[in-house]
Design a protein around this motif. Structure first.
Motif, PDB file in Angstrom:
ATOM      1  N   SER A  41       0.830  -1.204   0.000  1.00 18.17           N
ATOM      2  CA  SER A  41       0.000   0.000   0.000  1.00 18.17           C
ATOM      3  C   SER A  41       0.864   1.254   0.000  1.00 18.17           C
ATOM      4  N   LEU A  42       0.222   2.380  -0.244  1.00 18.81           N
ATOM      5  CA  LEU A  42       0.945   3.659  -0.193  1.00 18.81           C
ATOM      6  C   LEU A  42       1.533   3.883   1.198  1.00 18.81           C
ATOM      7  N   ALA A  43       0.768   3.564   2.237  1.00 15.66           N
ATOM      8  CA  ALA A  43       1.274   3.732   3.606  1.00 15.66           C
ATOM      9  C   ALA A  43       2.511   2.862   3.823  1.00 15.66           C
ATOM     10  N   GLU A  44       2.465   1.633   3.310  1.00 13.50           N
ATOM     11  CA  GLU A  44       3.618   0.745   3.462  1.00 13.50           C
ATOM     12  C   GLU A  44       4.804   1.241   2.639  1.00 13.50           C
ATOM     13  N   GLN A  45       4.532   1.807   1.441  1.00 15.41           N
ATOM     14  CA  GLN A  45       5.614   2.403   0.660  1.00 15.41           C
ATOM     15  C   GLN A  45       6.264   3.538   1.445  1.00 15.41           C
ATOM     16  N   SER A  46       5.439   4.333   2.119  1.00 13.06           N
ATOM     17  CA  SER A  46       5.967   5.438   2.928  1.00 13.06           C
ATOM     18  C   SER A  46       6.838   4.913   4.055  1.00 13.06           C
ATOM     19  N   ILE A  47       6.425   3.815   4.664  1.00 14.90           N
ATOM     20  CA  ILE A  47       7.217   3.202   5.740  1.00 14.90           C
ATOM     21  C   ILE A  47       8.540   2.681   5.179  1.00 14.90           C
ATOM     22  N   SER A  59       9.618   1.048  15.345  1.00 15.97           N
ATOM     23  CA  SER A  59       8.210   1.281  15.012  1.00 15.97           C
ATOM     24  C   SER A  59       7.687   2.551  15.683  1.00 15.97           C
ATOM     25  N   THR A  60       8.147   2.841  16.879  1.00 17.34           N
ATOM     26  CA  THR A  60       7.694   4.062  17.566  1.00 17.34           C
ATOM     27  C   THR A  60       8.157   5.317  16.831  1.00 17.34           C
ATOM     28  N   ASP A  61       9.350   5.257  16.220  1.00 16.94           N
ATOM     29  CA  ASP A  61       9.837   6.389  15.424  1.00 16.94           C
ATOM     30  C   ASP A  61       8.937   6.615  14.211  1.00 16.94           C
ATOM     31  N   ILE A  62       8.535   5.519  13.582  1.00 19.61           N
ATOM     32  CA  ILE A  62       7.671   5.611  12.396  1.00 19.61           C
ATOM     33  C   ILE A  62       6.307   6.155  12.787  1.00 19.61           C
ATOM     34  N   ALA A  63       5.766   5.660  13.888  1.00 19.14           N
ATOM     35  CA  ALA A  63       4.463   6.149  14.360  1.00 19.14           C
ATOM     36  C   ALA A  63       4.519   7.650  14.629  1.00 19.14           C
ATOM     37  N   ALA A  64       5.595   8.098  15.253  1.00 24.35           N
ATOM     38  CA  ALA A  64       5.734   9.529  15.539  1.00 24.35           C
ATOM     39  C   ALA A  64       5.901  10.340  14.251  1.00 24.35           C
ATOM     40  N   PHE A  66       4.804   9.775  11.229  1.00 29.00           N
ATOM     41  CA  PHE A  66       3.595   9.855  10.412  1.00 29.00           C
ATOM     42  C   PHE A  66       2.335  10.133  11.225  1.00 29.00           C
ATOM     43  N   ALA A  67       2.502  10.391  12.517  1.00 30.12           N
ATOM     44  CA  ALA A  67       1.366  10.660  13.407  1.00 30.12           C
ATOM     45  C   ALA A  67       0.324   9.541  13.309  1.00 30.12           C
ATOM     46  N   LEU A  68       0.814   8.303  13.414  1.00 35.25           N
ATOM     47  CA  LEU A  68      -0.058   7.132  13.352  1.00 35.25           C
ATOM     48  C   LEU A  68      -0.070   6.415  14.696  1.00 35.25           C
ATOM     49  N   ASN A  69      -1.104   5.677  14.923  1.00 35.03           N
ATOM     50  CA  ASN A  69      -1.197   4.834  16.100  1.00 35.03           C
ATOM     51  C   ASN A  69      -0.161   3.718  15.970  1.00 35.03           C
ATOM     52  N   ARG A  70       0.462   3.360  17.083  1.00 30.95           N
ATOM     53  CA  ARG A  70       1.487   2.312  17.038  1.00 30.95           C
ATOM     54  C   ARG A  70       0.933   0.983  16.544  1.00 30.95           C
ATOM     55  N   SER A  71      -0.335   0.688  16.847  1.00 34.67           N
ATOM     56  CA  SER A  71      -0.904  -0.580  16.380  1.00 34.67           C
ATOM     57  C   SER A  71      -1.040  -0.597  14.856  1.00 34.67           C
ATOM     58  N   THR A  72      -1.331   0.548  14.267  1.00 40.22           N
ATOM     59  CA  THR A  72      -1.409   0.654  12.803  1.00 40.22           C
ATOM     60  C   THR A  72      -0.046   0.381  12.192  1.00 40.22           C
ATOM     61  N   ARG A  75       0.885  -3.312  12.472  1.00 37.45           N
ATOM     62  CA  ARG A  75       0.194  -4.134  11.476  1.00 37.45           C
ATOM     63  C   ARG A  75       0.879  -3.998  10.115  1.00 37.45           C
ATOM     64  N   GLN A  76       1.187  -2.764   9.736  1.00 36.46           N
ATOM     65  CA  GLN A  76       1.834  -2.545   8.441  1.00 36.46           C
ATOM     66  C   GLN A  76       3.238  -3.127   8.417  1.00 36.46           C
ATOM     67  N   LEU A  77       3.972  -2.979   9.501  1.00 38.13           N
ATOM     68  CA  LEU A  77       5.304  -3.573   9.579  1.00 38.13           C
ATOM     69  C   LEU A  77       5.217  -5.096   9.516  1.00 38.13           C
ATOM     70  N   GLY A  78       4.213  -5.660  10.173  1.00 37.69           N
ATOM     71  CA  GLY A  78       4.015  -7.110  10.118  1.00 37.69           C
ATOM     72  C   GLY A  78       3.835  -7.576   8.679  1.00 37.69           C
ATOM     73  N   ASP A  79       3.059  -6.837   7.912  1.00 37.68           N
ATOM     74  CA  ASP A  79       2.857  -7.176   6.499  1.00 37.68           C
ATOM     75  C   ASP A  79       4.173  -7.075   5.726  1.00 37.68           C
ATOM     76  N   LEU A  80       4.929  -6.016   5.970  1.00 36.40           N
ATOM     77  CA  LEU A  80       6.198  -5.823   5.265  1.00 36.40           C
ATOM     78  C   LEU A  80       7.225  -6.894   5.641  1.00 36.40           C
ATOM     79  N   ILE A  81       7.211  -7.317   6.906  1.00 33.79           N
ATOM     80  CA  ILE A  81       8.113  -8.386   7.347  1.00 33.79           C
ATOM     81  C   ILE A  81       7.696  -9.708   6.692  1.00 33.79           C
ATOM     82  N   ARG A  82       6.379 -10.001   6.662  1.00 31.76           N
ATOM     83  CA  ARG A  82       5.885 -11.224   6.020  1.00 31.76           C
ATOM     84  C   ARG A  82       6.213 -11.257   4.522  1.00 31.76           C
TER      85      ARG A  82
END
Length: 168
Positions: A41-47, A59-64, A66-72, A75-82
């Motif tokens: 996804s675009l969000a994952e490309q941004s990550i 992950s906390t650096d990324i959340a900060a 992009f002003a995203l919730n850490r759980s979001t 989840r996206q990092l989990g997809d990228l790792i998989r």
């Protein structure tokens, strides 16, 4: 719209035009990224971009960033790792392990950037070097600016309004 001799009304209209143009750029970027690889996804490309520029971030650096919730982000990092594009490095216990792109992640990232670069180069083909440099400088300055809400919200305007149609 050519801008010279700014007044508050002209500046407000120009700012509205900037918003309009940024929306178009964002839509085009989303479409270009989706056409490149539907798995990411675009969000994952941004990550991926953030990790490429900031290897070892957490992950906390990324959340900060992009002003995203850490759980979001988790989840996206989990997809990228998989997908094998991101790896956790180091042996620090628990969450918040440093992140890097895998070899496959670097291949994906480089191919995506090349694809997006072709689109930008095509749009800038008839620009002068000075225009390209000025645009790059203006975008960098814009992105460095701290986004703080104005004291009095500006009236949203269509960039297609003339100065006489804008109410002060």
């Amino acid at each position: 719209m050519q801008h010279s001799g700014f007044t508050p009304v002209v500046r407000t209209a120009a700012a509205a035009e900037i918003v309009h143009e940024l929306v178009l750029v964002s839509r085009r970027g989303v479409a270009d990224v989706r056409s490149f690889d539907a798995r990411v996804s675009l969000a994952e490309q941004s990550i991926l971009l953030h990790i490429a520029i900031n290897p070892g971030c957490r992950s906390t650096d990324i959340a900060a960033e992009f002003a995203l919730n850490r759980s979001t982000v988790s989840r996206q990092l989990g997809d990228l790792i998989r997908l094998g594009l991101v790896v956790e490095v180091g042996d620090s216990p628990g969450r918040g392990r440093p992140l890097e792109l895998s070899d496959e992640g670097w291949k994906h990232y480089n191919a995506a950037i090349r694809s997006l670069q072709v689109g930008v180069d095509t749009r800038l083909a008839d620009w002068t070097d000075a225009d390209v440099g000025a645009f790059a400088d203006a975008l960098a300055r814009f992105n460095r600016a701290t986004a703080t809400p104005p004291q009095e919200p500006a009236q949203p305007l269509s960039p297609h309004l003339t100065d006489t149609e804008v109410k002060e």
